[in-house]
Structures are given as structure tokens and as C-alpha cells.
Design an enzyme around this catalytic site. Structure first.
Site, PDB file in Angstrom:
ATOM      1  CG  ASN A  59      -1.468   1.284   1.621  1.00  0.00           C
ATOM      2  OD1 ASN A  59      -2.413   1.758   0.991  1.00  0.00           O
ATOM      3  ND2 ASN A  59      -0.886   1.912   2.638  1.00  0.00           N
TER       4      ASN A  59
ATOM      5  CB  SER B 276      -4.129   5.420  -7.837  1.00  0.00           C
ATOM      6  OG  SER B 276      -4.677   6.697  -8.139  1.00  0.00           O
TER       7      SER B 276
ATOM      8  CE1 TYR C 113       0.709   7.601  -6.724  1.00  0.00           C
ATOM      9  CE2 TYR C 113      -1.111   8.627  -7.904  1.00  0.00           C
ATOM     10  CZ  TYR C 113      -0.642   7.914  -6.824  1.00  0.00           C
ATOM     11  OH  TYR C 113      -1.519   7.507  -5.841  1.00  0.00           O
TER      12      TYR C 113
ATOM     13  CB  ALA D 137       4.279   5.314 -15.580  1.00  0.00           C
TER      14      ALA D 137
ATOM     15  CE  LYS E  38      -0.460   4.416  -6.647  1.00  0.00           C
ATOM     16  NZ  LYS E  38      -0.485   3.504  -5.490  1.00  0.00           N
TER      17      LYS E  38
HETATM   18  N1  LIG Z   1      -5.127   9.500  -0.621  1.00  0.00           N
HETATM   19  C1  LIG Z   1      -5.552   9.397  -1.861  1.00  0.00           C
HETATM   20  O1  LIG Z   1      -6.295  10.260  -2.341  1.00  0.00           O
HETATM   21  C2  LIG Z   1      -5.150   8.227  -2.686  1.00  0.00           C
HETATM   22  C3  LIG Z   1      -5.798   8.057  -3.924  1.00  0.00           C
HETATM   23  C4  LIG Z   1      -5.451   6.974  -4.719  1.00  0.00           C
HETATM   24  C5  LIG Z   1      -4.477   6.102  -4.287  1.00  0.00           C
HETATM   25  N2  LIG Z   1      -3.859   6.298  -3.091  1.00  0.00           N
HETATM   26  C6  LIG Z   1      -2.831   5.335  -2.703  1.00  0.00           C
HETATM   27  O2  LIG Z   1      -3.080   4.846  -1.401  1.00  0.00           O
HETATM   28  C7  LIG Z   1      -1.863   4.412  -0.815  1.00  0.00           C
HETATM   29  C8  LIG Z   1      -1.736   4.966   0.579  1.00  0.00           C
HETATM   30  O3  LIG Z   1      -1.705   6.370   0.500  1.00  0.00           O
HETATM   31  P1  LIG Z   1      -2.221   7.335   1.649  1.00  0.00           P
HETATM   32  O4  LIG Z   1      -3.169   8.263   1.016  1.00  0.00           O
HETATM   33  O5  LIG Z   1      -2.619   6.561   2.820  1.00  0.00           O
HETATM   34  O6  LIG Z   1      -0.878   8.181   1.900  1.00  0.00           O
HETATM   35  P2  LIG Z   1      -0.009   8.449   3.205  1.00  0.00           P
HETATM   36  O7  LIG Z   1       1.030   9.401   2.808  1.00  0.00           O
HETATM   37  O8  LIG Z   1      -0.913   8.813   4.338  1.00  0.00           O
HETATM   38  O9  LIG Z   1       0.619   7.032   3.498  1.00  0.00           O
HETATM   39  C9  LIG Z   1       1.652   6.500   2.718  1.00  0.00           C
HETATM   40  C10 LIG Z   1       2.635   5.795   3.628  1.00  0.00           C
HETATM   41  O10 LIG Z   1       3.672   5.199   2.836  1.00  0.00           O
HETATM   42  C11 LIG Z   1       4.912   5.405   3.506  1.00  0.00           C
HETATM   43  N3  LIG Z   1       6.027   5.369   2.575  1.00  0.00           N
HETATM   44  C12 LIG Z   1       6.317   6.230   1.575  1.00  0.00           C
HETATM   45  N4  LIG Z   1       7.469   5.893   0.962  1.00  0.00           N
HETATM   46  C13 LIG Z   1       7.938   4.790   1.595  1.00  0.00           C
HETATM   47  C14 LIG Z   1       9.091   3.974   1.421  1.00  0.00           C
HETATM   48  N5  LIG Z   1      10.006   4.228   0.475  1.00  0.00           N
HETATM   49  N6  LIG Z   1       9.245   2.925   2.251  1.00  0.00           N
HETATM   50  C15 LIG Z   1       8.339   2.665   3.215  1.00  0.00           C
HETATM   51  N7  LIG Z   1       7.226   3.397   3.420  1.00  0.00           N
HETATM   52  C16 LIG Z   1       7.033   4.454   2.616  1.00  0.00           C
HETATM   53  C17 LIG Z   1       4.765   6.775   4.146  1.00  0.00           C
HETATM   54  O11 LIG Z   1       5.676   6.947   5.205  1.00  0.00           O
HETATM   55  C18 LIG Z   1       3.305   6.744   4.630  1.00  0.00           C
HETATM   56  O12 LIG Z   1       3.184   6.221   5.931  1.00  0.00           O
HETATM   57  C19 LIG Z   1      -0.760   4.840  -1.780  1.00  0.00           C
HETATM   58  O13 LIG Z   1      -0.412   3.718  -2.577  1.00  0.00           O
HETATM   59  C20 LIG Z   1      -1.436   5.895  -2.627  1.00  0.00           C
HETATM   60  O14 LIG Z   1      -0.845   6.003  -3.898  1.00  0.00           O
HETATM   61  C21 LIG Z   1      -4.178   7.344  -2.274  1.00  0.00           C
END
Ligand SMILES: NC(=O)c1ccc[n+]([C@@H]2O[C@H](COP(=O)([O-])OP(=O)(O)OC[C@H]3O[C@@H](n4cnc5c(N)ncnc54)[C@H](O)[C@@H]3O)[C@@H](O)[C@H]2O)c1
Ligand SMILES: NC(=O)c1ccc[n+]([C@@H]2O[C@H](COP(=O)([O-])OP(=O)(O)OC[C@H]3O[C@@H](n4cnc5c(N)ncnc54)[C@H](O)[C@@H]3O)[C@@H](O)[C@H]2O)c1
Lengths: 275, 253
Positions: B89, B141, B154, B156, B158
Site C-alpha cells: 500500500n 489508484s 505516478y 505509469a 499505478k
Molecule cells: N489519498 C488518496 O487520495 C489516494 C488516492 C489513490 C491512491 N492512493 C494510494 O493509497 C496508498 C496509501 O496512501 P495514503 O493516502 O494513505 O498516503 P499516506 O502518505 O498517508 O501514506 C503512505 C505511507 O507510505 C509510507 N512510505 C512512503 N514511501 C515509503 C518507502 N520508500 N518505504 C516505506 N514506506 C514508505 C509513508 O511513510 C506513509 O506512511 C498509496 O499507494 C497511494 O498512492 C491514495
């Protein structure tokens, strides 16, 4: 407190198959269930099973391609249980003798398929929505099919009906989102029901072998059980899916994940590619 | 409980969606491996789970590094003896059009958003296969199915995850089921400094007229991780309040 306590669910085509399994699953989780079906004997048997689970079931005999019948289903549901919260549009026909290309398909076959599989979803929604609205919202789940996404030879009317369901799902989702009515579709792969048994019976050889062979075209290496579809319907109808609307979910053992040229069940248990 | 006796590894669980999933899976009976690069955040998730009566362990991991991913999987195995559920995730990305972003930015985004999932699968799948299989849930996503300007890398990554889900599903069937969630707009830490006005504007585009909450995605992750979805593999579920089911046209009235 169970997830669907005090809710009333209408299931079309609920006597057999996916509809029956879903009706029982809703009943097990507290809902009262109205079955709209053409088959009196089997419909009544399903109702008895619902009652044995401690919920209340009701069969309303209906040919859901008929507007008056659909109106009567909803009216009887409200008369008996006082409300409607969830509509599961699930009825569908694809008889073993319906496989034609467009040139050969009789017009009556087209009309019957479209009327039962697609128009009934429109009609049942039309009459149920005013009742669902009175409850401050609810959920409509539509059974489409993987054949609404990709197709095979000889199923023009069926495929058109299923693709139509996907579009209708998006449309109703948009039109009723502001009233807290979520609308979603499921796309089952091959599920071992009456319908699939009847199709298997028209193939040469033992139906069990045919069904096993069909199962192998799914990456999970088997056909699905109606209850595995029911579980997805209950999830989509529950508050857990409260941010979902307008979408479809494939319940197909991985079939839609496979490329056309790929062999069915992808790999053996040791992770090596099977050919 | 849907995950009684299971061990679940969740990456990016120091915040947002991953954190909500970790807490929900723990409440459903799973032992949780919290993997993240953010140590204070990860430890926070662990203490929340333990306070709630659950079991959890934090493993500090940079998911862009092969050796970190390997030791993350090894730690999960030595600590809990098995691995039943993986929720890949985590994400961190650089914005920019193809002409704007640098090669380093491209590499960084592809590593954390795409390559990390491959690395996890590479190390964990053989172990899961020997212990009888399980479920693999990926956070993709809506960028995988719709275009947004200024997100070249991003998008690419996803899109790659969506396609990889299908091949992983085929390769691991029937022992491990692999499915992907495509969230729309979910308000988490990743939104950073986004203004309230912008948040409201996005909510208005969702047909449910609100942005998602991390729990909205966690619920779907639980569904895909559990036996409730036993006939689903290689599938994607869009969880976006209807954001991508409408074409945004100017108002006609
Ligand atoms: N929030 C949105 O609107 C949204 C929409 C579509 C997809 N997503 C996807 O959901 C997932 C979670 O996102 P979120 O919104 O909870 O974001 P977030 O920033 O709250 O959480 C992401 C987590 O990933 C960790 N992380 C980042 N790089 C890292 C690395 N190299 N090694 C280990 N950990 C790492 C961060 O420390 C953070 O805790 C992601 O894959 C994101 O692309 C989010
Ligand atoms: N079984 C599969 O492999 C599969 C795959 C994809 C989609 N589907 C869809 O799932 C749905 C349920 O299919 P199933 O496999 O459970 O089929 P089924 O034949 O076992 O059940 C269909 C039910 O609909 C009822 N019915 C038929 N015509 C009716 C009418 N005019 N009015 C009222 N009731 C009527 C039947 O009596 C029966 O109870 C259908 O929409 C079908 O297209 C099934």
C-alpha cells in the site's frame, strides 16, 4: 445486531441460483426478503428456507419483464413488510437454445432476452426507488456478467443486455447519488447454477466434466459457487461499501484478468507456470 | 472475526490508508506487521493496536531498497512464523509532466509505487505458497484508469500495478488470490497542504459529494483479504464515490 436487521430486500430471480443464495445470505444477516420469480414451486421452497433461518420470506409470483407484475412486487413488499431498502436486480435468462449470431437470431429471442435481462432492471428500479427514498436511501445491486465486458460467439442479445446493465448502473448511480441511493453491479464468471447446468447439458459428454473444463478456464481453476457471489452482493449492500457507487465488481475467479491468448488456470501451486 | 489467526503485513501503515487497514485487520483478529519508512508513525500504529488488545510489530523499511524488503519479509516470518495476508500500500511520488520530472524523480516514484510491490511478491510469494497460500491486496489508484495532468511517473506506476495484479493473479492461482483497490480522492496525509477550498472542489466532483476516508478503503481491503471474496482474483475494485463514473461536463441547467 446483525448487518441487515430490520431491512427489506427484494431479489428478482430469487428462486434458483445466485438469487436464491443471496436471498438466504441476506436472511441469515437479519433481513426480510421478497422473492420475485416466475417459478412458484421452487420459489416457495426458497421462502421456506428463509423462514427456517428466522427471517421472513415472501414469494411474489412475477414475470419481471412485465410492468404490472413489477409494480405488484413492490406494492406487495410494502404491504407485507412496510418498506424497501435494497433491490437486488438479478434475474437473467440465457437458455441453451439461444446461441445465434444476429442474422440467425429470431426477433422474439432478442426481445425476450432484453426484456427479462435489462428492461426488468429498469422497471423494478422505477417502482422501488420511491420506496427506497422514503427510507432516506438504500442500495440497488445489478447482476451483469463478464459477458458485459468481453464476449464469446453467438450471444448478441445476452451480451447487449449485460452491457446495458453496466451503463444503466452508472446512470442510476449519478441520478440518485444525491438521495443516498448507491447503485452497483457485479460481473460473475461461470457460477455453478441451474443456468450453467442447463448449458452444460447441451455439450457432448458428462455435464460434470464440462463444468470442470469450464472451471479450468478461470485462473482459480474452478467455477464459482453461488454463495461466493452472494458474499460480494452483501458486502456491496452494506455500509462497508459506503464510498462505492456506479461501479462494477468482477466475481470471476480471475477470468477478466487473463489475456485472450493466455491459458486458463495460470499456475500450479509451486508457482511455476502451467501450460 | 474475518482474519482470526492470520498474519498480515501492511506497507505504508504509519499513516493514512495503511494505518486504517492495520487497525481494522487487527480488530478482525490478525497479527500485524507494520512496515514503513516513518518510524514514529509506525510505532504509533503499533501502540494503538496493542492498546486495542491486538498484536503488532513495527519493521522500519525503505521499500525502494531490495535488502530492506527482504529483511522485512524475513522479520515477519521469524516473528510470527507465517504470512497470510499482504497489503502492499505504501507510496511516495514526485509530481510533474514527463518533460518536467528528472530521472531521479522518475526512478524514485517507480521504485516506491511499483517496484516495491514486485519486490514484496518476489520474496513473500514463495513463503506464502509453502504455508498454504493467502491473499495479496494492492493499493493502486484511479490514476490507473484515468489521466490526470502532471503525474507522469505516478500514472505509469499505478497503471503498471493494475497490469501486474493480473499477471500475479494468474501466476499464483489458485493458492494466492491477488486483487487491487483503485481509490479515488481519499483525504490522508498524502494530500499535504491541499487547501480546504480545493478539498471541497474535489468532493463536489464525486457523485457521493464527499472525499473518501481511510476507513472507506480499509473496509474494501478487509473484504479482499478475507474469504468473503473467495472467487475473486486479478480483479480491481474502484472505491471513489463515483468520481470516475461520470464525465465532468459543464452544468447544463
Ligand atoms: N489519498 C488518496 O487520495 C489516494 C488516492 C489513490 C491512491 N492512493 C494510494 O493509497 C496508498 C496509501 O496512501 P495514503 O493516502 O494513505 O498516503 P499516506 O502518505 O498517508 O501514506 C503512505 C505511507 O507510505 C509510507 N512510505 C512512503 N514511501 C515509503 C518507502 N520508500 N518505504 C516505506 N514506506 C514508505 C509513508 O511513510 C506513509 O506512511 C498509496 O499507494 C497511494 O498512492 C491514495
Ligand atoms: N451462472 C453464471 O455462470 C452466471 C454468469 C454471469 C452472470 N449470471 C447472471 O446471474 C443472474 C442469475 O443467474 P443464475 O445463474 O442464478 O440463473 P438461474 O437460472 O439459476 O436463476 C434464474 C432465476 O430467474 C428466474 N426467472 C427467469 N425468468 C424470469 C422472469 N421472466 N421473471 C421472474 N423470474 C424469472 C428463474 O425462475 C430462476 O429462479 C442472471 O442475471 C445471469 O445472467 C450468471
Amino acid at each position: 445486531m446483525r448487518e441487515f436487521d430490520s431491512k427489506v430486500v427484494i431479489v428478482t430471480g430469487g428462486a434458483y441460483g445466485i438469487g436464491k443464495s443471496t436471498a438466504l445470505e441476506f436472511a441469515r444477516n437479519g433481513a426480510n426478503v421478497v422473492i420475485a420469480d416466475i417459478n412458484e414451486k421452487v420459489g416457495n421452497a426458497t421462502v421456506s428456507e428463509i423462514n427456517e433461518l428466522g427471517s421472513r420470506g415472501l414469494l411474489v409470483l412475477a414475470d419481471v419483464s412485465n410492468s404490472a407484475d413489477c409494480n405488484n412486487v413492490v406494492a406487495t413488499a410494502v404491504e407485507t413488510f412496510g418498506r424497501v431498502d435494497i433491490l437486488f436486480n438479478n434475474v437473467g435468462i440465457q437458455s441453451p437454445d439461444s446461441y445465434f449470431n444476429v442474422e440467425d437470431a429470431p426477433e422474439e429471442l432478442w426481445d425476450r432476452t432484453i426484456n427479462v435481462n435489462l428492461k426488468s432492471y429498469f422497471l423494478m428500479s422505477k417502482y422501488s426507488i420511491p420506496e427506497i427514498r422514503k427510507q432516506g436511501g438504500g442500495v440497488i445491486i445489478n447482476t451483469a456478467s463478464v459477458q458485459g465486458l468481453q464476449s464469446m460467439k453467438g450471444v448478441p442479445a445476452y451480451a447487449a443486455s449485460k452491457g446495458g446493465i453496466l451503463s444503466l448502473t452508472r446512470q442510476m448511480a449519478i441520478d440518485y447519488a444525491s438521495e443516498n441511493i448507491r447503485v452497483l453491479a457485479i460481473c460473475p464468471g461461470t457460477i455453478d447454477t441451474q443456468m450453467v447446468r442447463a448449458q452444460a447439458a447441451r455439450e457432448p459428454g458428462e455435464p460434470d466434466d464440462t463444468i470442470e473444463k469450464w472451471g479450468m478456464t478461470h485462473p482459480l481453476g474452478r467455477t464459482g459457487d453461488a454463495r461466493e457471489v452472494a458474499n460480494v452482493v452483501l458486502f456491496l449492500a452494506s455500509e462497508k461499501a459506503s464510498f462505492m457507487t456506479g461501479e462494477y465488481v468482477n466475481v470471476d475467479g480471475g477470468m477478466m484478468a487473463l489475456g485472450a491468448w493466455a491459458s486458463g488456470s495460470g499456475a500450479s501451486a509451486d508457482g511455476s507456470i502451467r501450460n | 472475526m474475518l482474519l482470526e489467526g492470520k498474519v498480515a503485513l501492511i506497507t505504508g501503515s504509519a499513516s493514512g490508508i495503511g494505518r486504517a487497514t492495520a487497525k481494522l485487520f487487527a480488530a478482525q483478529g490478525a497479527k500485524i506487521v507494520v512496515a514503513d519508512i516513518n518510524k514514529p508513525g509506525g510505532e504509533n500504529t503499533v501502540s494503538d493496536i496493542i492498546d486495542g488488545g491486538g498484536e503488532a510489530l513495527f519493521v522500519e523499511t525503505d521499500l525502494a531498497k531490495m535488502e530492506d524488503v527482504k529483511s522485512m519479509v524475513d522479520t515477519a516470518m521469524t516473528s510470527f512464523g507465517r504470512l497470510d495476508v499482504i497489503h502492499s500500500n505504501a507510496a511516495a511520488y514526485d509530481m510533474g509532466t514527463a518533460t518536467e520530472i528528472t530521472e531521479d524523480q522518475w526512478d524514485r516514484t517507480i521504485s516506491t509505487c511499483l517496484k516495491a510491490t514486485w519486490m514484496i511478491a518476489h520474496h513473500a510469494v514463495p513463503l506464502m505458497l509453502t504455508s498454504g497460500g493467502g491473499t495479496f491486496v494492492i493499493t493502486g489508484s484511479d490514476h490507473a484508469i484515468r489521466g490526470y495532468p502532471g503525474y507522469a511517473a505516478y500514472q505509469a506506476a499505478k497503471g503498471g500495478l493494475l497490469a501486474m495484479t493480473r499477471s500475479l493473479a494468474a501466476d499464483c492461482a489458485p493458492t494466492i488470490r491477488v486483487n487491487i483497490i483503485l481509490p479515488g480522492a481519499v483525504e490522508t496525509e498524502i494530500w499535504g497542504e491541499t487547501t480546504q477550498e480545493e478539498r471541497d472542489r474535489i468532493a463536489e466532483m464525486c457523485i457521493l459529494k464527499r472525499n473518501g476516508r481511510p476507513e472507506d478503503i480499509a473496509n474494501v481491503a478487509l473484504f479482499l483479504a478475507s474469504d468473503m471474496s473467495s472467487y475473486m482474483t486479478g480483479a480491481h475494485i474502484v472505491v471513489d464515490g463515483g468520481l470516475t463514473s461520470v464525465v465532468q461536463l459543464p452544468e447544463t441547467e
